[in-house]
Write an enzyme that holds these catalytic residues in place. Structure first.
Site, short mmCIF file in Angstrom:
data_model
loop_
_atom_site.label_atom_id
_atom_site.label_comp_id
_atom_site.label_asym_id
_atom_site.label_seq_id
_atom_site.Cartn_x
_atom_site.Cartn_y
_atom_site.Cartn_z
N GLU A 43 -4.98 -14.17 4.63
CA GLU A 43 -4.38 -12.85 4.36
C GLU A 43 -2.99 -13.08 3.81
OE1 GLU A 43 -3.16 -8.44 6.13
OE2 GLU A 43 -3.56 -10.04 7.57
N GLU A 68 3.19 -14.89 5.30
CA GLU A 68 4.18 -13.81 5.38
C GLU A 68 5.52 -14.35 4.89
OE1 GLU A 68 4.41 -10.45 5.94
OE2 GLU A 68 6.52 -10.86 5.58
N ASP A 117 2.92 -4.58 -0.84
CA ASP A 117 4.10 -3.84 -1.30
C ASP A 117 3.85 -3.32 -2.72
OD1 ASP A 117 5.35 -4.44 1.07
OD2 ASP A 117 6.48 -6.14 0.29
N LYS A 121 8.48 -0.08 -9.77
CA LYS A 121 9.06 -0.16 -11.13
C LYS A 121 8.20 -1.04 -12.02
CE LYS A 121 13.80 0.68 -9.86
NZ LYS A 121 14.77 0.11 -8.96
N GLU A 202 -2.11 -2.76 10.79
CA GLU A 202 -1.07 -1.88 11.34
C GLU A 202 -0.78 -0.72 10.38
OE1 GLU A 202 -0.41 -5.32 11.75
OE2 GLU A 202 0.16 -5.55 13.87
N TYR A 203 -0.62 -1.04 9.09
CA TYR A 203 -0.32 0.00 8.10
C TYR A 203 -1.49 0.96 7.93
CZ TYR A 203 4.22 -1.54 6.43
OH TYR A 203 5.57 -1.83 6.33
N1 SAM Z 1 -0.84 -6.43 5.77
C1 SAM Z 1 -0.04 -5.74 6.77
C2 SAM Z 1 -0.67 -4.42 7.12
O1 SAM Z 1 -1.54 -3.95 6.36
O2 SAM Z 1 -0.30 -3.83 8.15
C3 SAM Z 1 1.42 -5.57 6.31
C4 SAM Z 1 1.63 -4.71 5.12
S1 SAM Z 1 3.35 -4.68 4.59
C5 SAM Z 1 3.45 -3.24 3.63
C6 SAM Z 1 3.38 -5.92 3.34
C7 SAM Z 1 3.79 -7.29 3.89
O3 SAM Z 1 3.62 -8.26 2.86
C8 SAM Z 1 5.23 -7.37 4.32
O4 SAM Z 1 5.31 -7.92 5.63
C9 SAM Z 1 5.88 -8.29 3.28
O5 SAM Z 1 6.96 -9.05 3.80
C10 SAM Z 1 4.71 -9.15 2.87
N2 SAM Z 1 4.83 -9.70 1.50
C11 SAM Z 1 5.10 -9.00 0.37
N3 SAM Z 1 5.14 -9.80 -0.70
C12 SAM Z 1 4.86 -11.06 -0.24
C13 SAM Z 1 4.77 -12.32 -0.87
N4 SAM Z 1 4.99 -12.47 -2.19
N5 SAM Z 1 4.48 -13.39 -0.11
C14 SAM Z 1 4.29 -13.26 1.23
N6 SAM Z 1 4.38 -12.08 1.88
C15 SAM Z 1 4.67 -10.99 1.16
#
Ligand code: SAM
Length: 221
Positions: A43, A68, A117, A121, A202-203
């Site tokens: 993941e 992460e 995320d 933009k 969680e989201y």
């Molecule tokens: N997957 C989880 C959920 O659905 O509950 C968390 C979603 S959260 C919006 C997105 C997570 O992805 C954040 O913790 C962020 O730090 C991580 N993230 C974003 N871009 C990333 C990257 N390039 N490499 C590793 N982690 C990343």
């Protein structure tokens, strides 16, 4: 000492056995980390890790890795692992941009992108985890029959992700693999087929409880 009593997340992570600290050195040898030849599923952007912990407990015959970017977020997953350790789950703190330095060709069986995320933009489109730039990286580590599962409540991000697949398909000069959409829904929780076995993140729990429909696709090459 209990992790929740410790402040500096970087220091805690540096000493934690559930975190793989030198991931580049494991390239091509990830099975040694788990001590078996079971498939490895990843993941990317795992957040606090509930999705992976649920899957790893349900499927001891499969190995799971969570990536992460932020120590402070990963720390929350480590706190949960301390309470319920799982032998088939490990974490990596890194930016997924560099995953091809960490995994070899065909080393990964499946990739999960959950509520990535959105980077709204246009100039940041290549940072989106389902972008063509990231798909090219996934292509370099996924098994030939490997799949990517992506879910989000963000319709703009989901439309972008679907469009990336279509644009790659239509681009004759594109040198990487083409992808096909094997399954798609714009309302996962009301899709009898795709919701079977769904593990909430969680989201996902937060946004679906607010009434947001969840989009999901499954793609392969
Ligand atoms: N997957 C989880 C959920 O659905 O509950 C968390 C979603 S959260 C919006 C997105 C997570 O992805 C954040 O913790 C962020 O730090 C991580 N993230 C974003 N871009 C990333 C990257 N390039 N490499 C590793 N982690 C990343």
């Amino acid at each position: 000492m209990r992790l929740r009593n410790i402040t500096g997340s970087r220091e805690v992570i540096a000493e934690n056995d559930f975190v793989i600290h030198d991931p580049e050195k494991r390239k091509g040898r990830w099975h040694e980390v788990f001590g078996n030849d079971a498939p490895i599923r990843l993941e990317i952007g795992m957040g606090k890790g509930r999705f992976l912990m649920t899957l790893a407990a349900q499927h001891p015959e499969i190995n799971y890795l969570g990536i992460e970017k932020y120590s402070s977020v990963l720390l929350r997953a480590l706190q949960k692992m301390e309470e319920t350790p799982l032998p088939n789950l490990r974490f990596i703190r890194m930016d997924a941009e560099y995953i091809t330095d960490v995994f070899d060709k065909e080393e990964i069986d499946r990739i999960y992108l959950n509520f990535s995320d959105p980077w709204p933009k246009d100039r940041h489109a290549k940072r989106r985890l389902p972008s063509r730039q990231f798909l090219a990286r996934y292509d370099g580590i996924l098994k030939a029959d490997g799949i990517i599962e992506f879910k989000t409540d963000n319709r703009d991000l989901f439309d972008f992700a679907v469009n990336e697949i279509k644009e790659i398909e239509a681009d004759e000069s594109y040198e990487g693999s083409k992808w096909k959409i094997d399954a798609i829904t714009y309302d996962l929780h009301n899709n009898e087929t795709l919701v079977a076995g769904n593990v909430m993140t969680e989201y996902e729990e937060r946004f679906s409880s607010q009434g947001n429909p969840i989009c999901k696709y499954i793609i392969s090459r």
